[in-house]
Design a protein around this motif. Structure first.
Motif, PDB file in Angstrom:
ATOM      1  N   ARG A  68       0.848  -1.259  -0.043  1.00  0.00           N
ATOM      2  CA  ARG A  68      -0.089  -0.099  -0.010  1.00  0.00           C
ATOM      3  C   ARG A  68       0.750   1.248  -0.043  1.00  0.00           C
ATOM      4  N   LEU A  69       1.873   1.209   0.445  1.00  0.00           N
ATOM      5  CA  LEU A  69       3.155   2.367   0.719  1.00  0.00           C
ATOM      6  C   LEU A  69       3.459   2.593  -0.754  1.00  0.00           C
ATOM      7  N   ARG A 129       2.187   1.567  -3.620  1.00  0.00           N
ATOM      8  CA  ARG A 129       1.303   2.221  -4.436  1.00  0.00           C
ATOM      9  C   ARG A 129       0.725   4.042  -4.004  1.00  0.00           C
ATOM     10  N   THR A 130       0.747   4.162  -2.726  1.00  0.00           N
ATOM     11  CA  THR A 130       0.507   5.461  -2.475  1.00  0.00           C
ATOM     12  C   THR A 130       1.535   6.531  -2.923  1.00  0.00           C
ATOM     13  N   LEU A 131       2.847   6.027  -2.598  1.00  0.00           N
ATOM     14  CA  LEU A 131       4.002   7.183  -3.028  1.00  0.00           C
ATOM     15  C   LEU A 131       4.107   6.886  -4.635  1.00  0.00           C
ATOM     16  N   TRP A 186       1.828   6.817  -6.740  1.00  0.00           N
ATOM     17  CA  TRP A 186       0.784   7.688  -7.240  1.00  0.00           C
ATOM     18  C   TRP A 186       1.167   9.371  -6.909  1.00  0.00           C
ATOM     19  N   THR A 187       1.681   9.503  -5.845  1.00  0.00           N
ATOM     20  CA  THR A 187       2.394  10.708  -5.584  1.00  0.00           C
ATOM     21  C   THR A 187       3.678  11.172  -6.569  1.00  0.00           C
TER      22      THR A 187
END
Length: 115
Positions: free
Chosen positions: A19-20, A22-24, A26-27
């Protein structure tokens, strides 16, 4: 760009697919697209003729604008090797090569950082 450079290190060194990540990711993607799009508004001031103010480094911006969404789509379709290949190219070309040329003495980025 500085945010993308910092995030690149974290994304490359940490476990992929979390999840980290994927989140980073996208950022990172958003930062790269905004940076590439804004680079198209910077007029090239090279000592040789340019095409309507666009110089060779603008090619990296256009490639980034095409490659980042393709890499995101590849990841969303679980095309891990395709995603990794595209991202490696964007990091090497969009951040590495373009970054080195942008930081050459006498260029705008050089003046911003080193006066």
């Amino acid at each position: 760009v500085l945010a993308a450079v910092a995030l690149t290190g974290v994304l490359m060194l940490r476990l992929k697919g979390t999840r980290l990540h994927r989140t980073l990711g996208w950022t990172w993607s958003a930062v790269m697209v905004v940076t590439a799009a804004s680079a198209l508004f910077i007029k090239s001031e090279l000592p040789f003729p340019t095409l309507m103010g666009f110089g060779p480094l603008h090619i990296f911006a256009v490639i980034t604008l095409v490659a980042v969404p393709r890499a995101v789509f590849a990841a969303r379709r679980h095309g891990v090797s395709r995603h990794a290949g595209i991202m490696s190219g964007v990091v090497m070309g969009g951040l590495g090569i373009a970054g080195l040329f942008a930081l050459m003495p006498g260029r705008l980025v050089w003046q911003v950082f080193f006066g």
